[in-house]
Design an enzyme around this catalytic site. Structure first.
Site, mmCIF file in Angstrom:
data_model
loop_
_atom_site.group_PDB
_atom_site.id
_atom_site.type_symbol
_atom_site.label_atom_id
_atom_site.label_comp_id
_atom_site.label_asym_id
_atom_site.label_seq_id
_atom_site.Cartn_x
_atom_site.Cartn_y
_atom_site.Cartn_z
ATOM 1 N N TYR A 83 0.813 -1.209 0.000
ATOM 2 C CA TYR A 83 0.000 0.000 0.000
ATOM 3 C C TYR A 83 0.853 1.269 0.000
ATOM 4 O O TYR A 83 0.343 2.359 -0.277
ATOM 5 C CB TYR A 83 -0.920 0.043 1.228
ATOM 6 C CG TYR A 83 -1.931 -1.064 1.325
ATOM 7 C CD1 TYR A 83 -2.124 -1.992 0.289
ATOM 8 C CD2 TYR A 83 -2.710 -1.203 2.472
ATOM 9 C CE1 TYR A 83 -3.053 -3.004 0.410
ATOM 10 C CE2 TYR A 83 -3.649 -2.216 2.590
ATOM 11 C CZ TYR A 83 -3.809 -3.119 1.564
ATOM 12 O OH TYR A 83 -4.733 -4.131 1.685
ATOM 13 N N HIS A 131 0.406 -11.610 1.990
ATOM 14 C CA HIS A 131 -0.641 -10.859 1.288
ATOM 15 C C HIS A 131 -1.361 -11.689 0.225
ATOM 16 O O HIS A 131 -2.595 -11.649 0.117
ATOM 17 C CB HIS A 131 -0.025 -9.611 0.655
ATOM 18 C CG HIS A 131 -1.022 -8.521 0.418
ATOM 19 N ND1 HIS A 131 -0.671 -7.200 0.278
ATOM 20 C CD2 HIS A 131 -2.373 -8.546 0.307
ATOM 21 C CE1 HIS A 131 -1.755 -6.469 0.087
ATOM 22 N NE2 HIS A 131 -2.797 -7.261 0.088
#
Length: 269
Positions: free
Chosen positions: A39, A97
């Site tokens: 991110y 992730h």
């Protein structure tokens, strides 16, 4: 340790935007923040946490290891960098992730490295994200007695992931729902609007309450103070069995999946 049932998602929030959102959320009472190396906003979140003056123990921090860092040494060093950017001694939860089933780095390496990171004190808990049933079974075999704190997956009224949910409930595995609002689609849904009207709530609150009543954690996001505050109030909404059944009927399966990168996603159940 347990995963909080409600937190702030920070996907796609960067720079001054993520600073403002995290600051406002903490002011409103949010005490769990979800981020990821991918991110690219960990440093901004760390700055706001320091400026907030809140005791470290009051804020639950989750980050995720991106696939480029799956090699053992890279995973350990990158997580240390994440911890440093977040300006803490350790994070509360670290997830893999994406499973990247056809990648060069196999689950045995990155999951063992994640377990090592936990033993080194870089993270209190470990878990996974976007794993299917086969991936969860394999992960449990690799990790042995080390608990998987959560599997963070896309779940919303139009993609209810029922096979995975059934497996998780049977095996005692916790799930965290992301994209619970289907990127805003729930706001225009007539069924959710009707249920919201009955309860004096919003469709977003209804969708979040629906997920939490199934035992999932949720991590909604917004850039608007009013929506951040409204979402938080979903924790006070209790839906009836009829409400839950009406929402269950909205499921459209994989056709409604939003997140599924070709190079990283598993063969979904």
């Amino acid at each position: 340790m347990t995963v909080p049932r409600f937190g702030l998602g920070t996907f796609r929030l960067k720079g001054d935007v993520v600073r403002d959102v995290v600051r406002i959320s903490l002011e409103l009472g949010y005490r769990a923040i979800d981020t990821a190396q991918g991110y690219e906003n960990e440093a901004e979140i760390g700055d706001v946490l320091q400026e907030s003056g809140l005791p470290r123990a009051e804020v639950f921090l989750t980050t995720k290891i991106k696939p480029a860092h799956f090699r053992r040494e890279a995973l350990l060093s990158s997580l240390q960098e994440s911890v440093d950017r977040l300006r803490v001694d350790q994070v509360d939860l670290t997830l893999i992730h994406w499973p990247v089933p056809n990648g060069e780095v196999k689950p045995e390496e990155y999951l063992s490295a994640l377990k090592e990171a936990q033993s080194r004190g870089l993270t209190k808990q470990i878990g996974v994200s976007n794993f299917n049933i086969a991936g969860l079974r394999e992960a449990r075999e690799i990790l042995g007695d080390t608990p998987i704190a959560t599997n963070q997956v896309e779940i919303h009224p139009y993609l209810q992931n029922r096979k995975l949910v059934e497996f998780a409930h049977k095996e005692g595995l916790h799930l965290t729902s992301y994209m619970t609002l289907a990127v805003g689609k729930v706001m225009g849904d007539e069924v959710l609007q009707d249920i919201a009207h009955i309860h004096g709530a919003t469709p977003a609150q209804v969708a979040l309450a629906w997920a939490m009543q199934q035992g999932f954690s949720v991590i909604p996001s917004s850039t608007k103070r009013a929506n951040l505050g409204s979402n938080l109030e979903a924790q006070n909404l209790t839906l009836t069995e009829e409400d839950m059944a009406r929402i269950a009927a909205l499921d459209r399966g994989g056709a409604e999946r939003i997140a599924s990168p070709a190079t990283a996603a598993p063969d979904w159940d």
